[in-house]
Design an enzyme around this catalytic site. Structure first.
Site, mmCIF file in Angstrom:
data_model
loop_
_atom_site.group_PDB
_atom_site.id
_atom_site.type_symbol
_atom_site.label_atom_id
_atom_site.label_comp_id
_atom_site.label_asym_id
_atom_site.label_seq_id
_atom_site.Cartn_x
_atom_site.Cartn_y
_atom_site.Cartn_z
ATOM 1 N N ARG A 64 0.856 -1.196 0.000
ATOM 2 C CA ARG A 64 0.000 0.000 0.000
ATOM 3 C C ARG A 64 0.885 1.238 0.000
ATOM 4 O O ARG A 64 1.716 1.421 0.884
ATOM 5 C CB ARG A 64 -0.896 -0.007 1.241
ATOM 6 N N ASN B 195 -6.528 1.666 10.662
ATOM 7 C CA ASN B 195 -5.189 1.893 11.204
ATOM 8 C C ASN B 195 -5.288 1.888 12.723
ATOM 9 O O ASN B 195 -6.092 2.627 13.295
ATOM 10 C CB ASN B 195 -4.631 3.239 10.745
#
Length: 457
Positions: A77, A294
């Site tokens: 990513r 996250n």
């Protein structure tokens, strides 16, 4: 400990962000971003560090992809630097900027690594900030145009697209308490930015979908918010307020097409929410295929009706909420280590917002690693291994409880520019010597390589 196996097709990977690793700040037509400006503002970033060179990934990407392949990563990513694509945030596309990401994607695919693109990881073109940044509605509209331009170049090879990374940070840290770019301190501006960031996501998600994108999502940094005293009504009210500011103000419009009523009332006490127009919430709720999560640490709070406490990153909590200091062993950022918080958070999201697959898009820890910390010249980072091991077990527990978790991306592949902390905090599983740009695999990288190869612990 028992051996744990993750589901077949579980995606193992790593994540980075453009300004933190690329460098090449003036190469090939890149324009200035708010982080170029902020890092040059005296007192804003540790020792005046900037991302001008960072990890020089712009020139060393092929070697970095080779490291990813050596570790067996399934997925990488990375974020696109908007100022590389549109130096002023609008207008003609800079083909040389897109050329870099073209090369990067092709190199990843040649190594069997699936790219995940994040379109915005905080590096807004400075020209747009000069016109109001995320407090201006036009920025959301320009973001959708930029997203379309990137997809037109990379969409034939990139299957997974995420619009924003952690809009909480962009809004509250950038416009609320000023510790991130652009460095504003205005609670009303922070809430205005929250809305325009979400609107930008909705407009970009629709544009990507119309262009043919397979998988569209967004990455948030939701919090596991806990009461200091579970039996205290004041603490429960503090949890409700902080949960609203960190979690529900983002998740509800994204997945329920409406802001929570208590958050609208809270915002109205600070700024009249005229920036929310009829139809905006429907636009924000563009269907998504993936929610990035996250996670680093839980948040413990207490109610303080006596006027004490407060947190500048949570507008309107002064005099109502005390944010408790972390306890137990801490990371080099001073963050609490409590893996169970990840299990609780993933389970809560899956319960309250069912039907959206989840991906841990960042999880990791900073520790004071040093190259050559053992006789073999490797970097021994046993604290990081323990942190990652604990959080992977927590993720596995969430899966066992029925959470649709599709993968895990460690933060971060490389030591890098850690925003206001400059280069003094190291999150990477790969050590970077910033003077020579030499990369050294840490012991955590070898450990993670084994985790991936066995698909478990």
């Amino acid at each position: 400990m028992n051996e744990l196996r993750f589901p077949e097709n579980f995606r193992w990977g790593a994540a980075t962000a453009a300004y933190q690793i690329e460098g090449a700040a003036r190469d090939d037509g890149r324009g200035p971003s708010i982080w170029d400006t902020f890092s040059r503002t005296p007192g804003k970033v540790h020792q005046g560090h900037t991302g001008d060179v960072a990890c020089d990934h712009y020139h060393r990407y092929a070697d970095d992809v080779a490291l990813m392949a050596e570790l067996g990563l399934h997925t990488y990513r990375f974020s696109i630097a908007w100022p590389r694509i549109q130096p002023d945030g609008t207008g003609p596309v800079n083909p040389r900027g897109l050329d870099f990401y073209d090369r990067l994607v092709d190199t990843l695919l040649a190594r069997g690594i699936d790219p995940i693109v994040t379109l915005y990881h905080w590096d807004l073109p400075q020209a747009l900030e000069d016109r109001g940044g995320w407090t201006a509605r036009e920025t959301a509209e320009h973001f959708a145009t930029y997203a379309t331009a990137v997809y037109a170049r990379l969409g034939d090879r990139v299957g997974t697209w995420t619009t924003l990374n952690e809009p909480w940070c962009s809004a509250y840290l950038g416009y609320g308490n000023g510790v991130h770019a652009p460095g504003e301190r205005n609670a009303g501006a922070a809430f205005t930015a929250v809305h325009h960031l979400l609107l930008g996501h909705g407009l970009a998600a629709r544009a990507l979908r119309a262009a043919g994108a397979e998988t569209v999502g967004i990455t948030l940094n939701p919090a596991d918010v806990r009461a200091a005293d579970p039996d205290s009504a004041a603490d429960a009210a503090a949890v409700r307020l902080v949960d609203g500011l960190q979690n529900r103000i983002f998740l509800d419009p994204l997945l329920r097409a409406a802001y929570p009523e208590d958050m609208l009332e809270h915002v109205a006490r600070i700024v009249e929410p005229t920036f929310v127009r009829d139809g905006d919430e429907k636009l924000i709720a563009a269907p998504i295929d993936l929610l990035g999560v996250n996670f680093y640490q839980p948040t413990y709070v207490a109610g303080r009706p006596d006027g004490a406490g407060g947190g500048g990153a949570y507008p309107g909590t002064d005099g109502a909420v005390e944010f408790l200091p972390p306890t137990g062993p801490l990371t080099d950022m001073g963050w609490m280590i409590e893996p169970a918080g990840l299990t609780r958070l993933l389970e809560r999201i899956a319960t309250d917002y069912p039907g959206v697959p989840l991906l841990v898009t960042e999880n990791g820890a900073a520790f004071p690693d040093k190259a050559g910390s053992d006789p073999a010249g490797e970097v021994q980072d046993t604290d990081r291994i323990a942190y990652l091991d604990g959080h992977l077990r927590a993720a596995h527990e969430a899966i066992a409880r029925g959470v649709d978790l599709r993968g895990y991306l460690v933060w971060s592949l490389l030591d890098n520019f850690e925003w206001a902390e400059g280069y003094r905090k190291r999150f990477g599983i790969v050590h970077v010597d910033y003077l020579t740009q030499r990369r050294t695999l840490k012991s955590s990288a070898r450990w993670y390589q084994e985790v991936i190869s066995r698909n478990g612990l």
